[in-house]
Design an enzyme around this catalytic site. Structure first.
Site, short mmCIF file in Angstrom:
data_model
loop_
_atom_site.label_atom_id
_atom_site.label_comp_id
_atom_site.label_asym_id
_atom_site.label_seq_id
_atom_site.Cartn_x
_atom_site.Cartn_y
_atom_site.Cartn_z
N GLY A 46 0.81 -1.21 0.00
CA GLY A 46 0.00 0.00 0.00
C GLY A 46 0.85 1.26 0.00
O GLY A 46 0.55 2.23 -0.71
N CYS A 47 1.91 1.26 0.79
CA CYS A 47 2.77 2.44 0.90
C CYS A 47 3.51 2.70 -0.41
O CYS A 47 3.70 3.85 -0.81
CB CYS A 47 3.74 2.28 2.06
SG CYS A 47 2.88 2.11 3.64
N THR A 48 3.90 1.63 -1.08
CA THR A 48 4.57 1.77 -2.37
C THR A 48 3.60 2.34 -3.41
O THR A 48 3.94 3.29 -4.12
CB THR A 48 5.13 0.41 -2.83
OG1 THR A 48 6.09 -0.03 -1.86
CG2 THR A 48 5.79 0.52 -4.19
N ALA A 51 3.06 6.08 -2.65
CA ALA A 51 4.22 6.90 -3.00
C ALA A 51 4.33 7.06 -4.52
O ALA A 51 4.58 8.16 -5.02
CB ALA A 51 5.50 6.27 -2.44
#
Length: 157
Positions: A46-48, A51
């Site tokens: 999710g964070c990738t 970003a």
């Protein structure tokens, strides 16, 4: 424990270690708009995606006179690797002591499969040129989020 800031609140001051060495502070963005987004952990799915979504819109954010800053509790070395791996064009702040994360109310109790633990709530703030929160997105879902934030940044004078 602090509460996540709402629209109209003054953004709490901070100074954090950042990717590539040095520091990044709220005062660095004085007179500009800032997307301040909090993410749980570098290099997770999710964070990738989040970003990459913000990074893909970096030119549109720049055209809207808006800077982007991502913050997590990851060590600077992890932020450096994350930034390099995905060629991210904005700074990543590191708060392993969680003082800033607590000040912004995003260091919270979470639950996964019935197990409770402390972690970062995925959340985003749009801070206006006056240092006040213009928009707040607590509990962010990644899909379409960067586009929604961009629209808000474009509408903010």
């Amino acid at each position: 424990m602090s509460k996540f800031p709402e629209a109209g609140a003054k953004a709490p001051a901070f100074s954090l270690a950042r990717d590539g060495g040095g520091t990044v502070a709220l005062k660095d963005f004085k007179g500009r708009k800032l997307v301040l987004y909090f993410y749980p952990k570098a290099n997770t799915t999710g964070c990738t995606k989040e970003a990459i979504a913000f990074n893909g819109l970096k030119d549109a954010f720049a055209a809207a006179d808006t800077d982007i800053l991502g913050v997590s509790a990851d060590a600077v070395s992890a932020q450096d690797k994350f930034k390099a791996k995905y060629d991210l064009a904005f700074p990543l702040g590191s708060d392993p002591e969680k003082a800033m994360l607590e000040a912004y109310g995003v260091w919270v109790e979470k639950s996964l499969y019935g197990r409770k633990y402390m972690g970062i709530e995925r959340a985003t703030l749009l801070i206006g040129r006056d240092g006040k929160v213009a928009r707040a997105w607590p509990k962010v879902k990644v899909a379409g989020h960067a586009e929604e934030v961009l629209k808000a940044a474009q509408e903010l004078a």
